[in-house]
Design an enzyme around this catalytic site. Sequence first.
Site, PDB file in Angstrom:
ATOM      1  N   MET A 262       0.829  -1.182   0.000  1.00  0.00           N
ATOM      2  CA  MET A 262       0.000   0.000   0.000  1.00  0.00           C
ATOM      3  C   MET A 262       0.876   1.248   0.000  1.00  0.00           C
ATOM      4  O   MET A 262       0.855   2.001   0.960  1.00  0.00           O
ATOM      5  CB  MET A 262      -0.917  -0.002   1.211  1.00  0.00           C
ATOM      6  CG  MET A 262      -1.913  -1.118   1.224  1.00  0.00           C
ATOM      7  SD  MET A 262      -3.031  -0.933  -0.134  1.00  0.00           S
ATOM      8  CE  MET A 262      -4.569  -1.277   0.587  1.00  0.00           C
ATOM      9  N   PRO A 263       1.652   1.472  -1.015  1.00  0.00           N
ATOM     10  CA  PRO A 263       2.485   2.671  -1.028  1.00  0.00           C
ATOM     11  C   PRO A 263       1.650   3.952  -1.126  1.00  0.00           C
ATOM     12  O   PRO A 263       0.690   4.032  -1.888  1.00  0.00           O
ATOM     13  CB  PRO A 263       3.348   2.516  -2.278  1.00  0.00           C
ATOM     14  CG  PRO A 263       3.227   1.089  -2.685  1.00  0.00           C
ATOM     15  CD  PRO A 263       1.924   0.612  -2.166  1.00  0.00           C
ATOM     16  N   HIS A 264       2.050   4.913  -0.332  1.00  0.00           N
ATOM     17  CA  HIS A 264       1.500   6.263  -0.432  1.00  0.00           C
ATOM     18  C   HIS A 264       2.698   7.190  -0.557  1.00  0.00           C
ATOM     19  O   HIS A 264       3.585   7.186   0.290  1.00  0.00           O
ATOM     20  CB  HIS A 264       0.682   6.645   0.796  1.00  0.00           C
ATOM     21  CG  HIS A 264       0.244   8.076   0.778  1.00  0.00           C
ATOM     22  ND1 HIS A 264      -0.625   8.570  -0.181  1.00  0.00           N
ATOM     23  CD2 HIS A 264       0.585   9.127   1.558  1.00  0.00           C
ATOM     24  CE1 HIS A 264      -0.816   9.868   0.044  1.00  0.00           C
ATOM     25  NE2 HIS A 264      -0.074  10.221   1.088  1.00  0.00           N
TER      26      HIS A 264
ATOM     27  N   SER B 169       3.745  -3.426  -6.775  1.00  0.00           N
ATOM     28  CA  SER B 169       2.466  -2.911  -6.281  1.00  0.00           C
ATOM     29  C   SER B 169       1.437  -2.901  -7.401  1.00  0.00           C
ATOM     30  O   SER B 169       1.772  -2.747  -8.571  1.00  0.00           O
ATOM     31  CB  SER B 169       2.637  -1.480  -5.759  1.00  0.00           C
ATOM     32  OG  SER B 169       3.579  -1.447  -4.721  1.00  0.00           O
TER      33      SER B 169
ATOM     34  N   SER C 118      -1.284   5.372  -3.848  1.00  0.00           N
ATOM     35  CA  SER C 118      -1.823   6.736  -3.855  1.00  0.00           C
ATOM     36  C   SER C 118      -0.656   7.708  -3.913  1.00  0.00           C
ATOM     37  O   SER C 118       0.424   7.441  -3.383  1.00  0.00           O
ATOM     38  CB  SER C 118      -2.697   7.002  -2.630  1.00  0.00           C
ATOM     39  OG  SER C 118      -1.998   6.714  -1.438  1.00  0.00           O
TER      40      SER C 118
END
Length: 76
Positions: free
Chosen positions: A1-3, A34, A40
Site C-alpha cells: 500500500m504505497p502512499h 504494487s 496513492s
Amino acid sequence: MPHVVVKLWPGRSEQQKADLARDIVAALQKNCGSTEDSISVAIEEVASAEWMQQVYKPEIAPAMDRLYKKPGYGPS
C-alpha cells in the site's frame, strides 16, 4: 500500500503533476510489484520561502541516514 507525497515548489501545470503521478505509479508497479489500486500519490506545493522551515528542517535534515537520494543543498 504505497502512499507517496511529493513536495515541490509551485509552478507546475496540472498536466505536469498528473504526468508525474502516473510515472511514480508506474515506477512503484515495476520496482515494488504494487498494483495500481494499492498506490496513492499526493502532490503538495510549498512556496520557496517556506521550504527550509516546512520541508528541509523537519523532514529532510533529520532523515539523512534514510534518504536514498540526498539533496545537493543544505541550510544556508
